[in-house]
Design a protein around this motif. Structure first.
Motif, mmCIF file in Angstrom:
data_model
loop_
_atom_site.group_PDB
_atom_site.id
_atom_site.type_symbol
_atom_site.label_atom_id
_atom_site.label_comp_id
_atom_site.label_asym_id
_atom_site.label_seq_id
_atom_site.Cartn_x
_atom_site.Cartn_y
_atom_site.Cartn_z
ATOM 1 N N MET A 103 0.837 -1.204 0.000
ATOM 2 C CA MET A 103 0.000 0.000 0.000
ATOM 3 C C MET A 103 0.874 1.257 0.000
ATOM 4 N N ILE A 104 1.961 1.189 0.759
ATOM 5 C CA ILE A 104 2.887 2.330 0.785
ATOM 6 C C ILE A 104 3.464 2.546 -0.606
ATOM 7 N N LEU A 105 3.862 1.436 -1.238
ATOM 8 C CA LEU A 105 4.452 1.536 -2.579
ATOM 9 C C LEU A 105 3.466 2.175 -3.559
ATOM 10 N N ALA A 106 2.226 1.702 -3.537
ATOM 11 C CA ALA A 106 1.224 2.216 -4.480
ATOM 12 C C ALA A 106 0.967 3.709 -4.245
ATOM 13 N N GLN A 107 0.820 4.082 -2.977
ATOM 14 C CA GLN A 107 0.549 5.495 -2.700
ATOM 15 C C GLN A 107 1.753 6.371 -3.038
ATOM 16 N N THR A 108 2.948 5.831 -2.827
ATOM 17 C CA THR A 108 4.149 6.590 -3.183
ATOM 18 C C THR A 108 4.157 6.900 -4.674
ATOM 19 N N ILE A 109 3.887 5.881 -5.474
ATOM 20 C CA ILE A 109 3.874 6.070 -6.928
ATOM 21 C C ILE A 109 2.797 7.081 -7.308
ATOM 22 N N LEU A 110 1.683 7.003 -6.603
ATOM 23 C CA LEU A 110 0.573 7.902 -6.907
ATOM 24 C C LEU A 110 0.945 9.364 -6.659
ATOM 25 N N ILE A 111 1.712 9.637 -5.604
ATOM 26 C CA ILE A 111 1.923 11.043 -5.250
ATOM 27 C C ILE A 111 3.309 11.592 -5.592
ATOM 28 N N VAL A 112 4.212 10.745 -6.049
ATOM 29 C CA VAL A 112 5.511 11.288 -6.499
ATOM 30 C C VAL A 112 5.308 12.379 -7.563
ATOM 31 N N PRO A 113 4.444 12.148 -8.564
ATOM 32 C CA PRO A 113 4.256 13.207 -9.568
ATOM 33 C C PRO A 113 3.692 14.497 -8.971
ATOM 34 N N ILE A 114 2.841 14.356 -7.958
ATOM 35 C CA ILE A 114 2.270 15.556 -7.334
ATOM 36 C C ILE A 114 3.373 16.358 -6.647
ATOM 37 N N VAL A 115 4.201 15.648 -5.878
ATOM 38 C CA VAL A 115 5.291 16.324 -5.167
ATOM 39 C C VAL A 115 6.274 16.938 -6.163
ATOM 40 N N ALA A 116 6.600 16.181 -7.208
ATOM 41 C CA ALA A 116 7.586 16.668 -8.182
ATOM 42 C C ALA A 116 7.053 17.902 -8.924
ATOM 43 N N ALA A 117 5.818 17.813 -9.414
ATOM 44 C CA ALA A 117 5.284 18.902 -10.230
ATOM 45 C C ALA A 117 5.048 20.166 -9.406
ATOM 46 N N GLY A 165 -2.547 14.532 1.533
ATOM 47 C CA GLY A 165 -3.996 14.610 1.383
ATOM 48 C C GLY A 165 -4.504 13.644 0.322
ATOM 49 N N ARG A 166 -3.779 13.615 -0.779
ATOM 50 C CA ARG A 166 -4.163 12.705 -1.867
ATOM 51 C C ARG A 166 -4.008 11.251 -1.416
ATOM 52 N N ALA A 167 -2.912 10.952 -0.717
ATOM 53 C CA ALA A 167 -2.641 9.571 -0.323
ATOM 54 C C ALA A 167 -3.678 9.072 0.679
ATOM 55 N N VAL A 168 -3.929 9.862 1.711
ATOM 56 C CA VAL A 168 -4.782 9.378 2.790
ATOM 57 C C VAL A 168 -6.239 9.270 2.337
ATOM 58 N N ALA A 169 -6.596 9.990 1.276
ATOM 59 C CA ALA A 169 -7.991 10.001 0.839
ATOM 60 C C ALA A 169 -8.283 9.002 -0.268
ATOM 61 N N GLU A 170 -7.237 8.425 -0.855
ATOM 62 C CA GLU A 170 -7.528 7.559 -2.005
ATOM 63 C C GLU A 170 -7.913 6.160 -1.533
ATOM 64 N N VAL A 171 -8.733 5.513 -2.338
ATOM 65 C CA VAL A 171 -9.209 4.186 -1.947
ATOM 66 C C VAL A 171 -8.879 3.148 -3.011
ATOM 67 N N GLY A 172 -8.815 3.579 -4.266
ATOM 68 C CA GLY A 172 -8.671 2.626 -5.370
ATOM 69 C C GLY A 172 -7.396 1.807 -5.338
ATOM 70 N N VAL A 187 -7.581 0.247 5.993
ATOM 71 C CA VAL A 187 -7.357 1.662 6.312
ATOM 72 C C VAL A 187 -8.681 2.403 6.297
ATOM 73 N N MET A 188 -8.655 3.680 6.598
ATOM 74 C CA MET A 188 -9.900 4.430 6.753
ATOM 75 C C MET A 188 -10.771 4.374 5.508
ATOM 76 N N THR A 189 -10.174 4.643 4.357
ATOM 77 C CA THR A 189 -11.005 4.747 3.153
ATOM 78 C C THR A 189 -11.603 3.398 2.772
ATOM 79 N N LEU A 212 -11.837 13.606 8.316
ATOM 80 C CA LEU A 212 -12.026 15.052 8.156
ATOM 81 C C LEU A 212 -11.207 15.850 9.166
ATOM 82 N N VAL A 213 -11.309 15.419 10.439
ATOM 83 C CA VAL A 213 -10.587 16.130 11.493
ATOM 84 C C VAL A 213 -9.090 16.093 11.213
ATOM 85 N N LEU A 214 -8.632 14.934 10.758
ATOM 86 C CA LEU A 214 -7.223 14.763 10.436
ATOM 87 C C LEU A 214 -6.804 15.733 9.343
ATOM 88 N N ALA A 215 -7.615 15.785 8.291
ATOM 89 C CA ALA A 215 -7.290 16.669 7.167
ATOM 90 C C ALA A 215 -7.249 18.118 7.637
#
Ligand SMILES: Nc1ncnc2c1ncn2[C@@H]1O[C@H](COP(=O)(O)OP(=O)(O)OP(=O)(O)O)[C@@H](O)[C@H]1O
Ligand SMILES: [Mg+2]
Lengths: 240, 256
Positions: A103-117, A165-172, A187-189, A212-215
């Motif tokens: 799960m960590i690996l998948a979320q990392t791949i998902l948000i690396v482009p966000i952090v980079a861009a 925010g993107r990582a903790v909220a994604e479910v797919g 996990v929560m989602t 929500l409170v976390l966000a």
């Protein structure tokens, strides 16, 4: 099935009494998404900084790709990671599938482009201000990058926050590679999705409230950090 | 166009630096046919210039004459469209590391005053022990712990000067370094720059302050519309400038 009001009341009770299952799920969510954010920053920030300070052929194309990858659909990332980690996949020997590691690996791949861009944008603005001074000092590219990352650290917090925010909220992605296994990869989602479909609205709502409170909390924390940084003129445009 | 050949100028101050004895000096500087075209406009339009070793050259000229751009070209920060800059046969980009430029708008890092100094000293591999003495010199020792970007305009310029001196440059470019300073601070800066000059640092100083130019200049380069209108010894320039543009400028007339 309870009324919505009843569901809310039960949900608050769950949150306030600190129900064990609930907090196990919250803790795993945080562990997975914070790890992914940290890893994504380790990879994405240097990429963003390097692109920010470099001029090369095809840079425009790189920017387009980086921006496009920000919108990677989580389920597609999940599917790709699944294919790599499945027993017959190239990384199947790691035995990561259906573990928090996957799960960590998948979320990392998902948000690396966000952090980079996003960091590329922040750091390019900063670099526009510093570039002549850097060249006057004959700084190496590496020195320029590390200086930008350090001086941009408060602005970059927001970038990390966007990734988290993107990582903790994604479910797919996490549901495909984690499998939503109770006491293991729930996990929560994924729990909210499952409990809602089962009709256990109080637990789903309780998790939703925590999410929500976390966000809000993380946002408020970063915001106050930025404000104190601004008071010390560590962020924002030059005053001269 | 320069109407004076400065080839007869002898070194005004002998350069007596330690540690660079084995490296060829950067001066004399030879600039020929220097042009910079941006978007069809000639920002510099054929600059010819020779700077001899030692001393303080003041560059004057109206707003937009190309003074800041000329400094950046000499320092190797901009590439010319045509023409050449030769620091004793070294191209400008290879001389950059042995020079320092105090920008018209100081660029300060988002760090404390002291950390701004440390950054430069570290980047140049210089002795960090000199930091406090340099800050003392420009009157900023008591602000060492403060965020640099909360300094006033004049304080920021003084920090930028201290930072430039920290690199112990062979050539020091200053782009209107006293433009927002109070009168006492102006004299402090002039004293510090004068001391650097006496130690052998070649000074190239842009200013609009005619009184200041009189105080510090050994020679004057007058720029007008991207060209050198005049290049004279200070003792010749101030009593009797030869170019019409410089005469008008000194008389306080608006020239464009
Ligand atoms: N990057 C740029 N692109 C286009 N034009 C520029 C650029 N930089 C400067 N210029 C123009 O070049 C001219 C000379 O600029 P420069 O900054 O060298 O003037 P200056 O002599 O230093 O003036 P001042 O006394 O106001 O500092 C100006 O007309 C300016 O508008
Ligand atoms: Mg200027």
């Amino acid at each position: 099935m309870q009324s919505i009001g009843e569901a809310f009341r039960l949900a608050f009770t769950l949150v306030v009494t600190g129900e064990a299952d609930l907090y196990e799920i919250v803790a795993l969510s945080l562990q997975v998404s914070l790890s992914a954010t940290l890893l994504a920053c380790l990879v994405g920030l240097p990429i963003g900084a390097l692109v920010a300070v470099s001029r090369f052929r095809g840079r425009g194309l790189v920017l387009v790709v980086m921006n496009a990858l920000m919108g990677l659909p989580p389920v597609v990332v999940g599917l790709l990671v699944y294919l790599y980690l499945s027993r017959s996949g190239p990384l199947g020997f790691l035995g990561l599938l259906y573990t928090p590691g996957a799960m960590i690996l998948a979320q990392t791949i998902l948000i690396v482009p966000i952090v980079a861009a996003l960091s590329r944008q922040v750091l390019e603005d900063l670099h526009a201000e510093y570039a002549e001074q850097f060249r006057s000092l004959c700084l190496s590219r590496w020195q320029s990058v590390t200086t930008l990352l350090w001086d941009g650290r408060y602005a970059l917090l927001t970038v990390g926050l966007a990734g988290f925010g993107r990582a903790v909220a994604e479910v797919g992605a996490v549901i495909i590679v984690g499998g939503n296994i109770d006491h293991a990869t729930r996990v929560m989602t994924t729990a909210i999705a499952l409990e809602t479909s089962k009709g256990d609205l109080p637990l789903a709502l309780a998790l939703g409230i925590v999410l929500l409170v976390l966000a809000l909390g993380v946002n408020a924390g970063v915001q106050s950090l930025r404000m104190s940084a601004a008071r010390h003129a560590m962020v924002g445009a030059s005053h001269v | 166009m320069s109407d004076l050949q400065m080839t007869d100028v002898v070194p005004l101050v002998p350069r007596a630096r330690t540690g660079v004895g084995h490296v060829a000096p950067l001066l004399p500087l030879e600039v020929s046919g220097l042009r910079l075209d941006v978007g069809g406009a000639a920002l510099l339009d054929g600059v010819d210039l020779t700077l001899a070793p030692g001393g303080c050259t003041v560059i004057m000229g109206p707003n937009g004459a190309g003074k800041s751009i000329l400094l950046k070209l000499l320092h190797g920060l901009l590439a010319p469209s045509s023409g050449s800059v030769s620091w004793n046969a070294l191209p400008a980009t290879q001389a950059t590391a042995r020079q320092a430029l105090v920008f018209q708008k100081p660029v300060l890092l988002r760090r404390s005053v002291a950390a701004n100094m440390d950054f430069v000293l570290k980047a140049r591999g210089a002795d960090r022990g000199r930091r406090d003495a340099l800050l003392e010199d420009v009157g900023l020792a008591h602000k060492a712990r403060q965020p640099a970007r909360l300094l006033s305009g004049g304080e920021a310029q003084r920090l930028a000067l201290a930072r430039a001196l920290a690199t112990d440059p062979e050539v020091l470019f200053l782009d209107e370094p006293t433009a927002s300073l109070d009168p006492a601070s102006v004299l402090v800066i002039e004293r510090i720059v004068g001391e650097a000059c006496a130690r052998g640092t070649r000074i190239v100083f842009v200013t609009h302050d005619i009184g200041q130019a009189r105080r510090i200049a050994d020679e004057v380069v007058f720029l007008h519309r991207g060209r050198v209108a005049e290049h004279s010894r200070a003792t010749d320039f101030f009593p009797e400038p030869r170019s019409q543009a410089a005469r008008d400028y000194l008389a306080g007339k608006i020239i464009v």
